[in-house]
Design an enzyme around this catalytic site. Structure first.
Site, PDB file in Angstrom:
ATOM      1  N   SER A  69       0.818  -1.213   0.000  1.00 43.21           N
ATOM      2  CA  SER A  69       0.000   0.000   0.000  1.00 43.21           C
ATOM      3  C   SER A  69       0.853   1.265   0.000  1.00 43.21           C
ATOM      4  O   SER A  69       1.997   1.270   0.475  1.00 43.21           O
ATOM      5  CB  SER A  69      -0.924   0.004   1.217  1.00 43.21           C
ATOM      6  OG  SER A  69      -1.693  -1.170   1.242  1.00 43.21           O
TER       7      SER A  69
HETATM    8  N1  SAM Z   1      -0.481  -4.589   4.007  1.00 50.97           N
HETATM    9  C1  SAM Z   1       0.200  -5.069   2.849  1.00 50.97           C
HETATM   10  C2  SAM Z   1       1.567  -4.489   2.687  1.00 50.97           C
HETATM   11  O1  SAM Z   1       1.964  -3.618   3.472  1.00 50.97           O
HETATM   12  O2  SAM Z   1       2.249  -4.927   1.772  1.00 50.97           O
HETATM   13  C3  SAM Z   1      -0.586  -4.836   1.608  1.00 50.97           C
HETATM   14  C4  SAM Z   1      -1.592  -5.863   1.421  1.00 50.97           C
HETATM   15  S1  SAM Z   1      -2.269  -6.027  -0.189  1.00 50.97           S
HETATM   16  C5  SAM Z   1      -2.969  -4.458  -0.544  1.00 50.97           C
HETATM   17  C6  SAM Z   1      -3.657  -7.059   0.234  1.00 50.97           C
HETATM   18  C7  SAM Z   1      -3.274  -8.467   0.616  1.00 50.97           C
HETATM   19  O3  SAM Z   1      -4.434  -9.153   1.076  1.00 50.97           O
HETATM   20  C8  SAM Z   1      -2.744  -9.286  -0.536  1.00 50.97           C
HETATM   21  O4  SAM Z   1      -1.481  -9.792  -0.206  1.00 50.97           O
HETATM   22  C9  SAM Z   1      -3.760 -10.401  -0.722  1.00 50.97           C
HETATM   23  O5  SAM Z   1      -3.207 -11.609  -1.150  1.00 50.97           O
HETATM   24  C10 SAM Z   1      -4.321 -10.502   0.688  1.00 50.97           C
HETATM   25  N2  SAM Z   1      -5.641 -11.138   0.774  1.00 50.97           N
HETATM   26  C11 SAM Z   1      -6.706 -11.032  -0.043  1.00 50.97           C
HETATM   27  N3  SAM Z   1      -7.748 -11.756   0.432  1.00 50.97           N
HETATM   28  C12 SAM Z   1      -7.320 -12.317   1.591  1.00 50.97           C
HETATM   29  C13 SAM Z   1      -7.932 -13.163   2.565  1.00 50.97           C
HETATM   30  N4  SAM Z   1      -9.197 -13.568   2.470  1.00 50.97           N
HETATM   31  N5  SAM Z   1      -7.195 -13.529   3.623  1.00 50.97           N
HETATM   32  C14 SAM Z   1      -5.911 -13.130   3.773  1.00 50.97           C
HETATM   33  N6  SAM Z   1      -5.283 -12.339   2.886  1.00 50.97           N
HETATM   34  C15 SAM Z   1      -5.981 -11.924   1.815  1.00 50.97           C
END
Ligand code: SAM
Length: 221
Positions: A69
């Site tokens: 993000s």
């Molecule tokens: N906070 C992270 C960072 O600093 O890099 C950014 C996260 S990214 C915007 C969103 C993440 O949520 C992705 O890695 C995606 O694979 C994960 N994701 C999506 N659905 C999910 C779920 N149901 N459970 C766990 N992770 C999930």
């Protein structure tokens, strides 16, 4: 690749500039959040080829179609959790692990869940190399929360959801805070909720655009 002292200094300067121009300038005031963002080496959470862009005012790709993000959004979400240092925090969406590191600086313990094993393993390696010892990792669907270690003082969801997943509200303590982007797959608003008397009271923070939360209480694949 090992970084030279000069490179480390350049990244530190970039980090200071990021905090001044992107974070403080846009109204983030929590000193602990500002300190954590000055400290955590964000460039180590992206691929080597993208390191020079790590302190830019935008998200970056991290593989599997996911993103790390934008720094400002990390700051807004973290500040909204109102962490003082003794909290147990659930993070849904480990991604690169950068937000996890910021939380680990500010809370007692971080429980983080990621859907992709590739991302989880990469993030775990970086976080352990940096010396964090207050993080538990789980591979799975974070929209279901983490029942075995609940309840949590604070919950942060870093992927867009169509609704606030009910298990997450259940797994929040009385007085606990949740921050989550809610909307459709194209645009969302950041919601902050506080649980009082078993009920969640919400306010809208700002418009955002996140990748989707895929899972039982998220979007379909
Ligand atoms: N906070 C992270 C960072 O600093 O890099 C950014 C996260 S990214 C915007 C969103 C993440 O949520 C992705 O890695 C995606 O694979 C994960 N994701 C999506 N659905 C999910 C779920 N149901 N459970 C766990 N992770 C999930």
């Amino acid at each position: 690749m090992k970084l030279s002292e000069t490179e480390k200094d350049l990244y530190r300067i970039a980090r200071e500039k990021m905090v001044e121009t992107q974070i403080k300038a846009r109204g983030i005031k929590d000193e602990r959040v500002l300190e954590a963002m000055l400290k955590v080496p964000r460039h180590l959470f992206v691929d080597e080829a993208l390191r020079d862009q790590a302190y830019g005012d935008f998200p970056l790709p991290i593989g599997e179609g996911q993103t790390i993000s934008q720094p400002y959004i990390v700051a807004v979400m973290t500040e909204a959790l109102e962490l003082k240092g003794n909290e147990r925090v659930l993070e849904v969406g480990t991604g690169s692990g950068y937000q996890t590191a910021i939380l680990a600086e500010l809370a007692f313990w971080v429980y983080t869940i990621e859907k992709y094993s590739t991302l989880l393993e990469k993030a775990k390696k970086i976080l352990l190399n940096l010396g964090y010892k207050n993080i538990s990792f789980k591979l799975g669907d974070g929209s279901l929360g983490w029942k075995e270690v609940a309840p949590f003082d604070a919950i942060i969801v870093t992927a867009a959801a169509p609704q606030i997943p009910p298990p997450l509200i259940e797994q929040l303590i009385e007085g606990g805070r949740i921050v989550i982007p809610v909307g459709d797959v194209y645009s969302q608003v950041l919601i902050k909720g506080i649980k009082k008397g078993g009920k969640l009271y919400t306010e809208t923070l700002e418009p955002v655009r996140f990748v989707k939360l895929v899972g039982a209480y998220g979007f379909k694949e």
